[in-house]
Design a protein around this motif. Sequence first.
Motif, PDB file in Angstrom:
ATOM      1  N   ALA A 126       0.826  -1.210   0.000  1.00 20.75           N
ATOM      2  CA  ALA A 126       0.000   0.000   0.000  1.00 20.75           C
ATOM      3  C   ALA A 126       0.858   1.258   0.000  1.00 20.75           C
ATOM      4  CB  ALA A 126      -0.930  -0.012   1.207  1.00 20.75           C
ATOM      5  N   VAL A 127       1.971   1.234   0.717  1.00 20.14           N
ATOM      6  CA  VAL A 127       2.866   2.396   0.755  1.00 20.14           C
ATOM      7  C   VAL A 127       3.532   2.604  -0.600  1.00 20.14           C
ATOM      8  CG1 VAL A 127       4.986   3.321   1.764  1.00 20.14           C
ATOM      9  CG2 VAL A 127       3.266   2.269   3.233  1.00 20.14           C
ATOM     10  N   VAL A 128       4.020   1.509  -1.203  1.00 17.99           N
ATOM     11  CA  VAL A 128       4.707   1.614  -2.494  1.00 17.99           C
ATOM     12  C   VAL A 128       3.751   2.100  -3.586  1.00 17.99           C
ATOM     13  CG1 VAL A 128       5.881   0.300  -4.303  1.00 17.99           C
ATOM     14  CG2 VAL A 128       6.426  -0.122  -1.904  1.00 17.99           C
ATOM     15  N   ASP A 129       2.492   1.609  -3.552  1.00 17.00           N
ATOM     16  CA  ASP A 129       1.521   1.996  -4.574  1.00 17.00           C
ATOM     17  C   ASP A 129       0.915   3.374  -4.334  1.00 17.00           C
ATOM     18  OD1 ASP A 129       1.977  -0.440  -5.722  1.00 17.00           O
ATOM     19  OD2 ASP A 129       0.223  -1.419  -4.816  1.00 17.00           O
ATOM     20  N   GLY A 130       1.235   4.001  -3.202  1.00 18.60           N
ATOM     21  CA  GLY A 130       0.702   5.326  -2.912  1.00 18.60           C
ATOM     22  C   GLY A 130      -0.705   5.328  -2.362  1.00 18.60           C
ATOM     23  N   GLU A 131      -1.204   4.152  -1.958  1.00 19.32           N
ATOM     24  CA  GLU A 131      -2.551   4.087  -1.395  1.00 19.32           C
ATOM     25  C   GLU A 131      -2.619   4.733  -0.019  1.00 19.32           C
ATOM     26  OE1 GLU A 131      -3.744   0.041  -1.425  1.00 19.32           O
ATOM     27  OE2 GLU A 131      -3.557  -0.202  -3.608  1.00 19.32           O
ATOM     28  N   VAL A 132      -1.516   4.710   0.718  1.00 24.14           N
ATOM     29  CA  VAL A 132      -1.425   5.362   2.024  1.00 24.14           C
ATOM     30  C   VAL A 132      -0.136   6.160   2.080  1.00 24.14           C
ATOM     31  CG1 VAL A 132      -2.810   3.603   3.227  1.00 24.14           C
ATOM     32  CG2 VAL A 132      -0.318   3.344   3.087  1.00 24.14           C
ATOM     33  N   ASP A 133      -0.108   7.188   2.926  1.00 22.06           N
ATOM     34  CA  ASP A 133       1.109   7.993   3.079  1.00 22.06           C
ATOM     35  C   ASP A 133       2.187   7.241   3.850  1.00 22.06           C
ATOM     36  OD1 ASP A 133      -0.032  10.176   1.745  1.00 22.06           O
ATOM     37  OD2 ASP A 133      -1.075  10.794   3.563  1.00 22.06           O
ATOM     38  N   PHE A 134       1.759   6.518   4.866  1.00 22.79           N
ATOM     39  CA  PHE A 134       2.673   5.644   5.606  1.00 22.79           C
ATOM     40  C   PHE A 134       1.843   4.589   6.315  1.00 22.79           C
ATOM     41  CE2 PHE A 134       1.672   9.250   8.302  1.00 22.79           C
ATOM     42  CZ  PHE A 134       1.346   8.681   9.524  1.00 22.79           C
ATOM     43  N   ALA A 135       2.503   3.547   6.788  1.00 22.92           N
ATOM     44  CA  ALA A 135       1.805   2.445   7.448  1.00 22.92           C
ATOM     45  C   ALA A 135       2.502   2.101   8.753  1.00 22.92           C
ATOM     46  CB  ALA A 135       1.755   1.215   6.538  1.00 22.92           C
ATOM     47  N   ILE A 136       1.691   1.780   9.767  1.00 20.80           N
ATOM     48  CA  ILE A 136       2.201   1.374  11.083  1.00 20.80           C
ATOM     49  C   ILE A 136       1.978  -0.124  11.219  1.00 20.80           C
ATOM     50  CG2 ILE A 136       2.071   1.764  13.569  1.00 20.80           C
ATOM     51  CD1 ILE A 136       0.749   4.450  12.972  1.00 20.80           C
ATOM     52  N   VAL A 137       3.053  -0.853  11.434  1.00 23.30           N
ATOM     53  CA  VAL A 137       3.001  -2.317  11.509  1.00 23.30           C
ATOM     54  C   VAL A 137       3.216  -2.748  12.952  1.00 23.30           C
ATOM     55  CG1 VAL A 137       4.008  -4.484  10.696  1.00 23.30           C
ATOM     56  CG2 VAL A 137       3.849  -2.512   9.153  1.00 23.30           C
ATOM     57  N   ASP A 138       2.194  -3.377  13.555  1.00 25.35           N
ATOM     58  CA  ASP A 138       2.251  -3.941  14.913  1.00 25.35           C
ATOM     59  C   ASP A 138       2.678  -2.915  15.969  1.00 25.35           C
ATOM     60  OD1 ASP A 138       1.473  -6.391  13.885  1.00 25.35           O
ATOM     61  OD2 ASP A 138       3.546  -6.992  13.470  1.00 25.35           O
ATOM     62  N   GLY A 139       2.486  -1.630  15.694  1.00 25.40           N
ATOM     63  CA  GLY A 139       2.805  -0.601  16.675  1.00 25.40           C
ATOM     64  C   GLY A 139       4.285  -0.385  16.900  1.00 25.40           C
ATOM     65  N   THR A 140       5.126  -1.041  16.106  1.00 26.31           N
ATOM     66  CA  THR A 140       6.578  -0.937  16.333  1.00 26.31           C
ATOM     67  C   THR A 140       7.336  -0.395  15.128  1.00 26.31           C
ATOM     68  OG1 THR A 140       6.875  -3.241  15.625  1.00 26.31           O
ATOM     69  CG2 THR A 140       6.531  -2.828  17.990  1.00 26.31           C
ATOM     70  N   THR A 141       6.765  -0.520  13.936  1.00 29.34           N
ATOM     71  CA  THR A 141       7.473  -0.144  12.710  1.00 29.34           C
ATOM     72  C   THR A 141       6.584   0.764  11.864  1.00 29.34           C
ATOM     73  OG1 THR A 141       8.616  -2.276  12.701  1.00 29.34           O
ATOM     74  CG2 THR A 141       8.677  -0.991  10.661  1.00 29.34           C
ATOM     75  N   VAL A 142       7.184   1.787  11.312  1.00 34.99           N
ATOM     76  CA  VAL A 142       6.485   2.697  10.415  1.00 34.99           C
ATOM     77  C   VAL A 142       7.107   2.585   9.031  1.00 34.99           C
ATOM     78  CG1 VAL A 142       5.855   5.088   9.923  1.00 34.99           C
ATOM     79  CG2 VAL A 142       5.916   4.284  12.284  1.00 34.99           C
ATOM     80  N   LEU A 143       6.302   2.213   8.035  1.00 37.17           N
ATOM     81  CA  LEU A 143       6.768   2.104   6.665  1.00 37.17           C
ATOM     82  C   LEU A 143       6.399   3.365   5.902  1.00 37.17           C
ATOM     83  CD1 LEU A 143       5.611  -1.574   5.864  1.00 37.17           C
ATOM     84  CD2 LEU A 143       7.838  -0.800   6.721  1.00 37.17           C
ATOM     85  N   THR A 144       7.351   3.937   5.211  1.00 37.53           N
ATOM     86  CA  THR A 144       7.097   5.160   4.445  1.00 37.53           C
ATOM     87  C   THR A 144       7.938   5.146   3.185  1.00 37.53           C
ATOM     88  OG1 THR A 144       7.232   7.572   4.462  1.00 37.53           O
ATOM     89  CG2 THR A 144       8.841   6.399   5.798  1.00 37.53           C
ATOM     90  N   ASP A 145       7.454   5.809   2.157  1.00 35.80           N
ATOM     91  CA  ASP A 145       8.160   5.848   0.878  1.00 35.80           C
ATOM     92  C   ASP A 145       8.934   7.142   0.711  1.00 35.80           C
ATOM     93  OD1 ASP A 145       9.017   5.013  -1.587  1.00 35.80           O
ATOM     94  OD2 ASP A 145       7.214   5.633  -2.647  1.00 35.80           O
ATOM     95  N   ASN A 146       8.347   8.254   1.122  1.00 33.66           N
ATOM     96  CA  ASN A 146       8.980   9.562   0.937  1.00 33.66           C
ATOM     97  C   ASN A 146       9.332  10.242   2.250  1.00 33.66           C
ATOM     98  OD1 ASN A 146       8.722   9.486  -1.924  1.00 33.66           O
ATOM     99  ND2 ASN A 146       6.542   9.984  -1.707  1.00 33.66           N
TER     100      ASN A 146
END
Length: 392
Positions: A89-109
Amino acid sequence: MGLLRIVAARELTERARSKAFLISNVIILAAIGGAAMLPQLLGDPGLHRVGITGHASAELATVVEAQAAGGGGTVEVVELDDAAAAESAVVDGEVDFAIVDGTTVLTDNGLPGSLEPVLQLGSQSLALEQALADAGVPPGERSRLLGGGTLTVEQISTPDTDREAAQDALATAGPVAYLAVVALYGLLIFYGQWVAQGIVEEKQSRVVEVVLSTVSTRQLLAGKVLGIGVLGLGQILLIAAAGTVALLFATEIEPPPGMAPIVAVVLAWYLLGYAIYALLFAVTGAIVARVEDLQSAATPIIIVIVAGFAAAQFALQNPTGTVAVVLGYVPLTAPLIQPIRVAAETATGVEIIIAAALGLATVAGLVPLVARLYAGGVLRTRARVRLRDAWG
């Protein structure tokens, strides 16, 4: 009156067909449309789409929501199945960033600068609360430990309630009032100079000698001021209509509740301010012989208009101050300050009536003076005329 209408209609039609008028309208409409469409083209900077996976991520997303709400933004939370779905979802631009299990934040930009420390503090607070829960600390005690003590704010100085109320009123209607004053400032200079330029052009081409064989100097002066003034009124109505349409349709934002009164006040003060400055500009046109000399002759009048605009900006910051109150009565500056005072709800009815009466008295006093100076200088085409000579 018949000759007056003929002169006014000629000025109106000639100026309306001029390239300067047509180009200025195109630029104004393009600027209003561009300003309205820009947020849609760039996207809403206050909207964040946040993807989450896991219960802890949902709790952390509430921290982001609270932070965005405090800054006037919004957060849209999107629930995702797992870490792989979050990364996609982050890579495709569907979300600005994603929080995984409250410990990791995935972001593209990368994260916005204000969100990263908020997420860090939120994650630490949630981890500390979980550690206290694992240690058997009751929920009430956990809230006390995490919340800390209560901070009491005590204000020593007496607040300026009038100024605070004015600032609250300007928070909603102030931008509209300021944009209206900017438009009014430009129109006063633009159309005032058109009056002077038209007079000089007629002098330089000797057309005025032919015209004055049919009409009087007062009819010619009044028709010129009236015709150009009606054209300016039409343009300011066009600006108001275009701005309203842009707010309603392009930006989908409702106009502020005080917009209609402000526009009405601006229109009234445009008529009064234009009458004053058009008469003053008419004198500059009557005493110079060439268009090239007009700019230097009109500089003192332009300085006064610029000073009034600077005072209006000061009034926007302090609408209850002495400068705003006093200059709101001065006929040369009132047209640019009274709309700000009305938007701030600090101008009383008595104050508006007095300021308008002073403006009308100024116009009444200028008419015979300017008519005499115009009559004494408009036929002198060889060199610049001194005011004393034109009066004599």
